[in-house]
Design a protein around this motif. Structure first.
Motif, mmCIF file in Angstrom:
data_model
loop_
_atom_site.group_PDB
_atom_site.id
_atom_site.type_symbol
_atom_site.label_atom_id
_atom_site.label_comp_id
_atom_site.label_asym_id
_atom_site.label_seq_id
_atom_site.Cartn_x
_atom_site.Cartn_y
_atom_site.Cartn_z
ATOM 1 N N THR A 72 0.851 -1.187 0.000
ATOM 2 C CA THR A 72 0.000 0.000 0.000
ATOM 3 C C THR A 72 0.887 1.236 0.000
ATOM 4 O O THR A 72 1.785 1.372 0.835
ATOM 5 C CB THR A 72 -0.925 0.013 1.232
ATOM 6 O OG1 THR A 72 -1.777 -1.132 1.189
ATOM 7 C CG2 THR A 72 -1.783 1.271 1.242
ATOM 8 N N TRP A 73 0.619 2.134 -0.947
ATOM 9 C CA TRP A 73 1.374 3.380 -1.091
ATOM 10 C C TRP A 73 0.511 4.540 -0.619
ATOM 11 O O TRP A 73 -0.723 4.490 -0.711
ATOM 12 C CB TRP A 73 1.778 3.590 -2.553
ATOM 13 C CG TRP A 73 2.589 2.464 -3.127
ATOM 14 C CD1 TRP A 73 2.122 1.347 -3.774
ATOM 15 C CD2 TRP A 73 4.012 2.327 -3.096
ATOM 16 N NE1 TRP A 73 3.161 0.532 -4.144
ATOM 17 C CE2 TRP A 73 4.336 1.109 -3.738
ATOM 18 C CE3 TRP A 73 5.051 3.116 -2.589
ATOM 19 C CZ2 TRP A 73 5.647 0.667 -3.895
ATOM 20 C CZ3 TRP A 73 6.358 2.681 -2.737
ATOM 21 C CH2 TRP A 73 6.645 1.463 -3.383
ATOM 22 N N GLY A 74 1.147 5.616 -0.139
ATOM 23 C CA GLY A 74 0.404 6.741 0.407
ATOM 24 C C GLY A 74 0.526 7.996 -0.431
ATOM 25 O O GLY A 74 1.563 8.259 -1.045
ATOM 26 N N VAL A 75 -0.548 8.786 -0.457
ATOM 27 C CA VAL A 75 -0.530 10.137 -1.029
ATOM 28 C C VAL A 75 -0.942 11.109 0.070
ATOM 29 O O VAL A 75 -1.447 10.715 1.120
ATOM 30 C CB VAL A 75 -1.469 10.269 -2.252
ATOM 31 C CG1 VAL A 75 -0.957 9.448 -3.420
ATOM 32 C CG2 VAL A 75 -2.902 9.855 -1.883
ATOM 33 N N ALA A 76 -0.748 12.405 -0.181
ATOM 34 C CA ALA A 76 -0.935 13.390 0.879
ATOM 35 C C ALA A 76 -2.394 13.762 1.103
ATOM 36 O O ALA A 76 -2.789 14.071 2.230
ATOM 37 C CB ALA A 76 -0.122 14.645 0.577
ATOM 38 N N ARG A 112 -2.123 -0.957 -3.614
ATOM 39 C CA ARG A 112 -3.233 -0.130 -3.148
ATOM 40 C C ARG A 112 -2.686 1.270 -2.859
ATOM 41 O O ARG A 112 -1.528 1.420 -2.461
ATOM 42 C CB ARG A 112 -3.830 -0.743 -1.878
ATOM 43 C CG ARG A 112 -5.054 -0.048 -1.321
ATOM 44 C CD ARG A 112 -5.435 -0.646 0.024
ATOM 45 N NE ARG A 112 -5.762 -2.047 -0.072
ATOM 46 C CZ ARG A 112 -6.985 -2.564 0.096
ATOM 47 N NH1 ARG A 112 -7.989 -1.745 0.357
ATOM 48 N NH2 ARG A 112 -7.191 -3.852 0.010
ATOM 49 N N VAL A 113 -3.492 2.285 -3.071
ATOM 50 C CA VAL A 113 -3.102 3.649 -2.734
ATOM 51 C C VAL A 113 -4.154 4.236 -1.802
ATOM 52 O O VAL A 113 -5.358 4.115 -2.056
ATOM 53 C CB VAL A 113 -2.949 4.534 -3.987
ATOM 54 C CG1 VAL A 113 -2.520 5.944 -3.594
ATOM 55 C CG2 VAL A 113 -1.950 3.934 -4.963
ATOM 56 N N VAL A 114 -3.700 4.869 -0.708
ATOM 57 C CA VAL A 114 -4.583 5.486 0.280
ATOM 58 C C VAL A 114 -3.997 6.848 0.661
ATOM 59 O O VAL A 114 -2.852 7.169 0.335
ATOM 60 C CB VAL A 114 -4.713 4.617 1.552
ATOM 61 C CG1 VAL A 114 -5.277 3.238 1.209
ATOM 62 C CG2 VAL A 114 -3.360 4.488 2.268
#
Length: 321
Positions: A72-76, A112-114
């Motif tokens: 899972t990768w994160g964005v701001a 996944r991106v959250v």
């Protein structure tokens, strides 16, 4: 839209009890568990999730045995997450919720991106005094009894489609290529400004797919050693290290991981900017490691495995024959 880094990883495991013990020894904080799952966190809240491999809620495995099931990768912001929805639409395994978008990459790994929930930290490693630059005055460098990883820094996969994957991560998530093994491997970072790599894709001659390792960032080289010595004392086996990578400049120590693949402590990687130009390397042992200790260090003797422990209070002392 910029990917900030790894938000969490999820393993499918065979022996939950052993894996829970390992990650506690590794220096993570367990925040939840039951008979089938466990969740650990690094200092900044990056999560390591464990689930029994036959859990139907897990994404499909891309190799047999315990292994990583999802990154899972994160964005701001929510706006950045929403901007990804049209990009993900139509990708294999695509699904989305209000809080996430996901798909399967060309190698079979679920991504996944959250929106990130990682915590900002006031944590600093010990500076080094190098010729011409004195950064540490009247302050000794630390000696760590064990490691407390700051975050999950990067993941490394064996792939049978390195060119397709490099294109996928560049076009879908905006990753930049830092360096390459032409036709064999790609080191990629999440954004133009950042550490040397957040993901490394390596194509083997036999086309094997799978997990190579997951790497945990620690504060400095001293924590690489302190953490590795602690894990050795706990009885877990070294794969290779400590050592130093010439490609990224990072110091490393690899251990065998009961949750799948290998696991790494690392520190002091290169930081890159948009001015960086990717380099090409020919794979080889000295490209992988400038130097490395085979078999690791013994946590009790503080010497290479199977070496005799020191005697006396000083190195110059010897017992009389």
């Amino acid at each position: 839209m910029t990917i900030l880094g790894i938000e969490s990883i999820t393993y499918g495991v065979n022996d939950l009890g052993t894996c829970r013990r390992f990650f506690a020894d590794w220096g993570l904080r367990e925040v939840a568990h039951d008979e089938t799952r466990a969740r650990f966190e690094t200092l900044n809240g990056c999560a390591v999730q464990l689930a029994l491999a036959d859990d139907p809620a897990l994404p499909p495995a891309f190799e047999a045995g315990p292994t990583l099931r999802e990154v899972t990768w994160g964005v701001a912001t929510r706006e950045e997450l929403d901007a990804l929805r049209t990009r993900f639409a139509g990708q294999p395994g695509h699904f989305e919720t209000d809080d996430a978008v996901a798909c399967i990459d060309p190698n079979g790994m679920s991504i996944r991106v959250v929106v990130t929930t990682k915590r900002a930290l006031d944590v600093k490693g010990s500076p080094s005094n190098v010729w011409g630059q004195t950064l540490r005055v009247d302050t000794p460098s630390p000696v760590y009894d064990r490691a407390e990883p700051v975050e999950v820094g990067h993941v490394v996969f064996f792939t049978n489609c390195v060119a397709e994957q490099e294109k996928f991560y560049h076009e879908l998530l905006g990753f930049e290529t830092s360096d390459r093994y032409p036709g064999r491997g790609a080191f990629m970072r999440c954004a133009p400004h950042g550490g040397h790599h957040d993901i490394f894709l390596l194509q083997l001659p036999d086309g094997k797919r799978g997990l190579n390792h997951v790497a945990f960032t620690v504060r400095d080289i001293h924590e690489v050693f302190g953490g590795g010595l602690h894990i050795s004392r706990c009885g877990w086996a070294t794969q290779l290290g400590p050592g130093r990578h010439p490609v990224s400049s990072a110091y490393f120590w690899y251990f065998k991981n009961p949750a799948g693949g290998l696991i790494e402590y690392y520190a002091d990687e290169d930081m890159l900017t948009p001015e960086w130009q990717p380099r090409d390397f020919e794979p080889g042992p000295t490209v992988f490691a400038e130097w490395a200790v085979d078999g690791g260090l013994d946590g009790h003797t503080r010497r290479q495995k199977d070496a005799k422990a020191p005697e006396g209070k000083f190195m110059t002392e010897r017992k009389n024959g």
